[in-house]
Design an enzyme around this catalytic site. Structure first.
Site, short mmCIF file in Angstrom:
data_model
loop_
_atom_site.label_atom_id
_atom_site.label_comp_id
_atom_site.label_asym_id
_atom_site.label_seq_id
_atom_site.Cartn_x
_atom_site.Cartn_y
_atom_site.Cartn_z
N LEU A 170 0.86 -1.18 0.00
CA LEU A 170 0.00 0.00 0.00
C LEU A 170 0.90 1.23 0.00
CD1 LEU A 170 -3.20 0.72 2.00
CD2 LEU A 170 -1.31 2.33 2.16
N GLY A 181 -0.25 8.82 -0.93
CA GLY A 181 0.18 10.03 -1.62
C GLY A 181 0.69 9.77 -3.03
N SER A 218 -0.73 10.72 -6.04
CA SER A 218 -1.28 11.53 -7.14
C SER A 218 -0.19 12.11 -8.02
CB SER A 218 -2.16 12.65 -6.59
OG SER A 218 -1.40 13.55 -5.80
N SER A 219 1.04 12.25 -7.50
CA SER A 219 2.13 12.83 -8.28
C SER A 219 3.45 12.48 -7.61
CB SER A 219 1.97 14.36 -8.37
OG SER A 219 2.06 14.95 -7.08
N GLY A 220 4.54 12.88 -8.26
CA GLY A 220 5.85 12.84 -7.63
C GLY A 220 6.35 11.47 -7.25
N ILE A 221 7.03 11.40 -6.10
CA ILE A 221 7.67 10.16 -5.67
C ILE A 221 6.64 9.07 -5.44
CG2 ILE A 221 9.06 9.08 -3.86
CD1 ILE A 221 10.41 11.80 -3.44
N GLY A 222 5.51 9.40 -4.87
CA GLY A 222 4.49 8.39 -4.61
C GLY A 222 3.99 7.73 -5.88
N SER A 252 12.71 13.09 4.35
CA SER A 252 13.34 14.19 3.63
C SER A 252 14.72 14.40 4.22
CB SER A 252 12.50 15.47 3.82
OG SER A 252 13.20 16.61 3.36
N TYR A 303 7.89 22.11 8.97
CA TYR A 303 8.07 20.95 8.11
C TYR A 303 9.21 20.07 8.62
CZ TYR A 303 9.02 18.18 3.92
OH TYR A 303 9.23 17.14 3.05
#
Length: 291
Positions: free
Chosen positions: A19, A22, A24-28, A150, A163
């Site tokens: 599973l 996140g 929808s874009s990028g690394i995920g 990160s 962050y």
């Protein structure tokens, strides 16, 4: 977008199930597609299913199928529904990739504590919600719990206080959990990207020039920070697929490391902190970003 198994596939050993949050874009997105290409059954989740267009397109172009589902990491009921659905439909859960997160730009005097709490809710407590719900099932399969943090989870960075605090918290939590989980057969890893050319920065959802104009005594250092950061993203950012390579390593290696960086730059940057016993090297580095 779920696949319907053929008779021959049904008789074979079931694919391992991962599973990913996140996506929808990028690394995920890149990690979900890469895991499917590596033979995993991927449950790709996102808070807003209407934003799954890029994910579905990338999967189709890669020739893989994903099981796309809704999951809001800040909503315990949503997390429970998603995990229960995976078990009901796939019968197992072998890995979780905690990737969902939200960026934030600000400094203490110019933001409310409630804004900081919101950052922690998404980036820290969201990881805990998913991990807690998944752990009983990962114990059952001897699975893996992987969290994308990160370099900001190792090195504190100007105007990223909230962050970085959330990412520091995730790193500390997972580093503490790792030996406990390992004693029960679950591998825990964190993946530390540096600059990645994704929608992440855009998703912060603020007008950067307006932030500078409203920054008062912090305007000059904020402007300097933004100029430095913009140049870094333009000149040195990885692609999401490159960064996802470290996620796939954590997912598939025989004995994955606890801490993996996604690039040589990220290794050098985090290494500054990890060998900096008195803090002078880090502060000497980041002070140059704001003046």
């Amino acid at each position: 977008m779920s696949a319907t198994p053929s008779a021959s596939a049904a008789s074979a050993a079931p694919s391992k199930v991962v599973l990913v949050t996140g996506t929808s874009s990028g690394i995920g997105l890149a990690a979900a597609v890469a895991a499917a290409q590596a033979g995993w059954q991927v449950v790709a989740t996102l808070r807003d299913p209407s934003r799954a267009g890029a994910l579905r397109t990338a999967a189709a172009e890669a020739g893989v199928e994903l099981d796309v589902r809704q999951l809001d990491v800040t909503d315990e009921a949503s997390v429970a529904t998603a995990i229960d659905g995976v078990l009901a439909d796939h019968g197992r859960l072998d890995a979780v990739i905690n990737n969902a997160g939200a960026g934030h730009l600000g400094t203490l005097e110019n933001e409310s504590v409630d804004e900081v709490r919101t950052v922690m809710e998404v980036n820290f407590f969201g990881v805990l919600h998913v991990s807690k719900a998944a752990l009983p099932h990962l114990r059952a399969t001897g699975g893996r719990l992987i969290t994308v943090t990160s370099v900001g989870g190792v090195v504190g960075q100007p105007f990223n206080e909230a962050y970085c605090a959330a990412k520091f918290a995730v790193e500390g939590y997972m580093e503490s959990l790792a030996p406990v989980a390992a004693a029960l057969g679950v591998s825990v890893s964190v993946v530390e990207p540096g600059a990645v050319a994704t929608e992440f920065v855009n998703n912060i959802g603020i007008d950067l020039q307006a932030e500078v104009d409203a920054a008062g005594p912090y305007a000059k250092p904020l402007q300097a920070y933004l100029e430095r950061t913009t140049a870094q993203f333009l000149n040195g950012a990885q692609t999401p697929a490159e960064a996802a390579g470290a996620v796939l390593e954590a997912l598939t290696a025989d004995r994955p490391a606890f801490r993996l960086q996604t690039s040589d730059w990220a290794r050098g940057f985090t290494g500054t902190k990890l060998t900096d016993l008195d803090g002078s090297a880090v502060l000497g580095l980041t002070a140059g970003w704001v003046g």
